[in-house]
Design a protein around this motif. Structure first.
Motif, PDB file in Angstrom:
ATOM      1  N   LYS A 144       1.056  -1.349  -0.022  1.00 14.84           N
ATOM      2  CA  LYS A 144      -0.042   0.093  -0.024  1.00 14.84           C
ATOM      3  C   LYS A 144       1.041   1.359   0.081  1.00 14.84           C
ATOM      4  O   LYS A 144       0.505   2.064   0.760  1.00 14.84           O
ATOM      5  N   VAL A 145       1.889   1.368  -0.853  1.00 14.90           N
ATOM      6  CA  VAL A 145       2.758   2.458  -1.079  1.00 14.90           C
ATOM      7  C   VAL A 145       2.794   2.916  -2.532  1.00 14.90           C
ATOM      8  O   VAL A 145       2.604   1.852  -3.399  1.00 14.90           O
ATOM      9  N   ARG A 146       3.007   3.868  -2.871  1.00 15.31           N
ATOM     10  CA  ARG A 146       3.325   4.362  -4.200  1.00 15.31           C
ATOM     11  C   ARG A 146       4.747   3.984  -4.618  1.00 15.31           C
ATOM     12  O   ARG A 146       5.629   3.803  -4.013  1.00 15.31           O
ATOM     13  N   LEU A 147       4.802   3.600  -5.880  1.00 13.46           N
ATOM     14  CA  LEU A 147       6.058   2.984  -6.433  1.00 13.46           C
ATOM     15  C   LEU A 147       6.744   4.174  -7.259  1.00 13.46           C
ATOM     16  O   LEU A 147       5.978   4.681  -8.383  1.00 13.46           O
ATOM     17  N   TYR A 148       7.847   4.473  -7.300  1.00 13.00           N
ATOM     18  CA  TYR A 148       8.635   5.437  -7.997  1.00 13.00           C
ATOM     19  C   TYR A 148       9.898   4.440  -8.519  1.00 13.00           C
ATOM     20  O   TYR A 148      10.495   3.983  -7.936  1.00 13.00           O
ATOM     21  N   ARG A 149      10.239   4.525 -10.185  1.00 16.02           N
ATOM     22  CA  ARG A 149      11.128   4.124 -10.794  1.00 16.02           C
ATOM     23  C   ARG A 149      12.216   5.208 -10.950  1.00 16.02           C
ATOM     24  O   ARG A 149      11.819   6.386 -11.415  1.00 16.02           O
ATOM     25  N   THR A 150      13.324   5.152 -10.116  1.00 15.44           N
ATOM     26  CA  THR A 150      14.323   6.264 -10.276  1.00 15.44           C
ATOM     27  C   THR A 150      15.708   6.064 -10.964  1.00 15.44           C
ATOM     28  O   THR A 150      16.098   4.655 -10.768  1.00 15.44           O
TER      29      THR A 150
END
Ligand code: GDP
Ligand code: MG
Length: 235
Positions: A144-150
């Motif tokens: 239940k967390v947002r995913l960022y691709r960095t």
């Protein structure tokens, strides 16, 4: 000091296995630099950066680990008082992806439920990826967390991660205000400030009592005093 002169300070911890790019991310965000050399972080350390969120200044203090993550020996003092967290894994390191749940639990055991974000770093190495896009998305849904691709190397999406966390934190503060909820006061002991090798990156004398003081900014800030306790770290 009047309430309306206060600024918000947020302690953010960056967790994840060794070599996923945590120190690089902090350096990139706070200093705008990147180095290919892998230098193990020595000593507990943090860097800070001021940003504006909804026209309010927010001081983000990004805490780095001392390389102890490889031995799973990060001390409670590192997590203590954290108000937001970055869960990091590397595109080319499957074990780091599998360890994310473990890191999340460690933070929650110490800090309870705080705003978190999942970061898949080294996305520039996507050709050598050991994790499918769907797998990463499924993990983000599960946690239940947002995913960022960095890519810290290419400076892709890094600032978005921290802006998002700061926004989430401020949104939580405002919901406490509406609910008349008195949030717990985070605690940072003086011992960590006195530990050998510890370097201060704030203003001289700013942290040496272990109290993170709130600085005047001359602008309107949060109205109710109780919210400011969230940002006061007491010994
Ligand atoms: P930490 O142990 O998690 O703090 O990892 P470091 O920040 O020390 O980084 C480990 C290695 O990964 C270093 O050699 C970095 O230069 C490299 N690195 C970090 N971020 C990236 C990235 O986005 N892409 C690539 N290709 N390498 C990266
Ligand atoms: Mg490091």
């Amino acid at each position: 000091m009047r309430d309306e002169e206060m600024e918000v300070a947020v302690k953010v911890v960056i967790v994840g296995n060794g070599a996923v790019g945590k120190s690089s991310m902090i350096q990139r965000y706070c200093r705008g630099t990147f180095t290919k050399e892998y230098k193990k972080t020595i000593g507990v350390d943090f860097l800070e950066r001021m940003i504006e969120v909804y026209d309010d200044p927010v001081r983000l203090m990004l805490w780095d680990t001392a390389g102890q993550e490889e031995f799973d020996a990060i001390t409670k003092a590192y997590y203590r008082g954290a108000q937001a967290c970055v869960l990091t894994f590397s595109t080319v390191d499957r074990a780091s992806f599998q360890a994310v749940r473990h890191w999340k639990k460690k933070v929650e055991d110490e800090c309870g439920s705080i705003p978190m974000v999942l970061v898949q770093n080294k996305i520039d190495l996507i050709d050598r990826a050991t994790i499918d896009a769907e797998e990463a998305e499924a993990l983000a849904r599960e946690l239940k967390v947002r995913l960022y691709r960095t890519s810290v190397k290419e400076d892709l999406n890094v600032s978005q991660v921290f802006t998002y966390l700061a926004e989430r934190y401020l949104a939580e503060m405002r919901s406490w205000e509406e609910e008349e909820f008195d949030p717990p006061r985070p605690v940072i002991t003086t011992s960590i400030f006195a530990s050998p090798g510890y370097k201060f990156h704030g203003k001289p004398g700013y942290y040496d009592t272990g109290i993170i003081s709130l600085h005047p900014t001359g602008k309107r800030r949060f109205q109710k005093k109780k919210h400011l306790w969230k940002n006061l770290c007491v010994t």
